[in-house]
Motif scaffolding. Structure first.
Motif, PDB file in Angstrom:
ATOM      1  N   TYR A  20       0.855  -1.196   0.000  1.00 32.53           N
ATOM      2  CA  TYR A  20       0.000   0.000   0.000  1.00 32.53           C
ATOM      3  C   TYR A  20       0.885   1.237   0.000  1.00 32.53           C
ATOM      4  CZ  TYR A  20      -3.145   3.586   1.886  1.00 32.53           C
ATOM      5  OH  TYR A  20      -3.870   4.730   2.072  1.00 32.53           O
ATOM      6  N   GLU A  21       0.392   2.315  -0.593  1.00 30.86           N
ATOM      7  CA  GLU A  21       1.108   3.597  -0.525  1.00 30.86           C
ATOM      8  C   GLU A  21       0.130   4.749  -0.640  1.00 30.86           C
ATOM      9  OE1 GLU A  21       4.232   4.059  -3.442  1.00 30.86           O
ATOM     10  OE2 GLU A  21       4.971   5.892  -2.487  1.00 30.86           O
ATOM     11  N   ASP A  22       0.337   5.786   0.142  1.00 31.10           N
ATOM     12  CA  ASP A  22      -0.376   7.044  -0.052  1.00 31.10           C
ATOM     13  C   ASP A  22       0.606   8.187   0.200  1.00 31.10           C
ATOM     14  OD1 ASP A  22      -0.243   7.449   2.730  1.00 31.10           O
ATOM     15  OD2 ASP A  22      -2.279   6.742   3.083  1.00 31.10           O
ATOM     16  N   GLU A  23       0.102   9.391   0.397  1.00 30.86           N
ATOM     17  CA  GLU A  23       1.017  10.547   0.496  1.00 30.86           C
ATOM     18  C   GLU A  23       1.839  10.538   1.788  1.00 30.86           C
ATOM     19  OE1 GLU A  23      -2.765  11.244   2.259  1.00 30.86           O
ATOM     20  OE2 GLU A  23      -2.326  10.767   0.158  1.00 30.86           O
ATOM     21  N   GLU A  24       1.352   9.860   2.808  1.00 30.57           N
ATOM     22  CA  GLU A  24       2.080   9.936   4.087  1.00 30.57           C
ATOM     23  C   GLU A  24       2.687   8.632   4.565  1.00 30.57           C
ATOM     24  OE1 GLU A  24      -1.137   9.028   7.640  1.00 30.57           O
ATOM     25  OE2 GLU A  24      -0.129  10.962   7.569  1.00 30.57           O
ATOM     26  N   LYS A  44       6.233   8.119   5.672  1.00 31.50           N
ATOM     27  CA  LYS A  44       7.225   8.586   4.687  1.00 31.50           C
ATOM     28  C   LYS A  44       8.206   9.570   5.328  1.00 31.50           C
ATOM     29  CE  LYS A  44       4.961   7.555   0.359  1.00 31.50           C
ATOM     30  NZ  LYS A  44       4.313   8.056  -0.881  1.00 31.50           N
ATOM     31  N   SER A  60      -2.881   7.446  12.589  1.00 31.75           N
ATOM     32  CA  SER A  60      -2.981   7.178  11.158  1.00 31.75           C
ATOM     33  C   SER A  60      -2.294   5.860  10.780  1.00 31.75           C
ATOM     34  CB  SER A  60      -2.363   8.367  10.420  1.00 31.75           C
ATOM     35  OG  SER A  60      -2.275   8.105   9.074  1.00 31.75           O
ATOM     36  N   LYS A  64      -4.217   2.522   9.394  1.00 30.56           N
ATOM     37  CA  LYS A  64      -3.856   1.906   8.099  1.00 30.56           C
ATOM     38  C   LYS A  64      -3.469   0.446   8.301  1.00 30.56           C
ATOM     39  CE  LYS A  64      -2.938   6.278   6.069  1.00 30.56           C
ATOM     40  NZ  LYS A  64      -2.062   7.399   5.896  1.00 30.56           N
TER      41      LYS A  64
END
Ligand code: AMP
Ligand code: ZN
Length: 111
Positions: A20-24, A44, A60, A64
């Motif tokens: 999984y990856e998102d902005e943070e 990150k 957060s 996740k």
């Protein structure tokens, strides 16, 4: 951060099996799995350990981890969510990470 293997993974300088990856945050499978499901969720931002993390990033990351554990089949039978910290916690990579271990029954207490 230089000399951090997890920052190298975030930058794409080291390969990983991404979950999984998102902005943070990014999640990827542990290179030495200790259970049929074993992945790490990391910010990150280079945060060395849980003692230096704030409420927002901890909430957060854990949320996740919970969502991904569920998506990877661990909702029914459960899983273990682990954050090792510094020497006494057995932390070996100094970039905050949540371990998610599932797919088998795990022993307790830790050694
Ligand atoms: P800890 O002992 O809590 O600091 O956990 C560090 C984890 O990172 C260990 O379970 C290692 O197997 C894992 N690890 C180290 N290098 C890599 C890598 N390049 N890709 C994926 N996982 C890694
Ligand atoms: Zn780092």
């Amino acid at each position: 951060m230089a000399d951090c293997i997890f920052c190298d993974i975030i930058r794409g300088k080291l390969p990983c099996k991404k979950v999984y990856e998102d902005e943070e945050a990014i999640a990827f499978y542990d290179i030495t799995p200790q259970a049929p499901v074993h992945f790490l969720v990391i910010p990150k931002q280079h945060i060395p350990n849980i003692m230096e993390a704030d409420q927002s990033i901890l909430g957060s990351l854990l949320f996740k981890a919970q969502r991904l554990a569920s998506e990877l089949g661990c909702a029914e039978k459960g899983a273990r969510f682990v954050i090792n910290c510094k020497a006494h916690g057995g932390q070996t990579v100094d970039h905050l990470h949540v371990h998610v271990l599932g797919g088998r029954a795990l022993g307790w207490p830790p050694g």
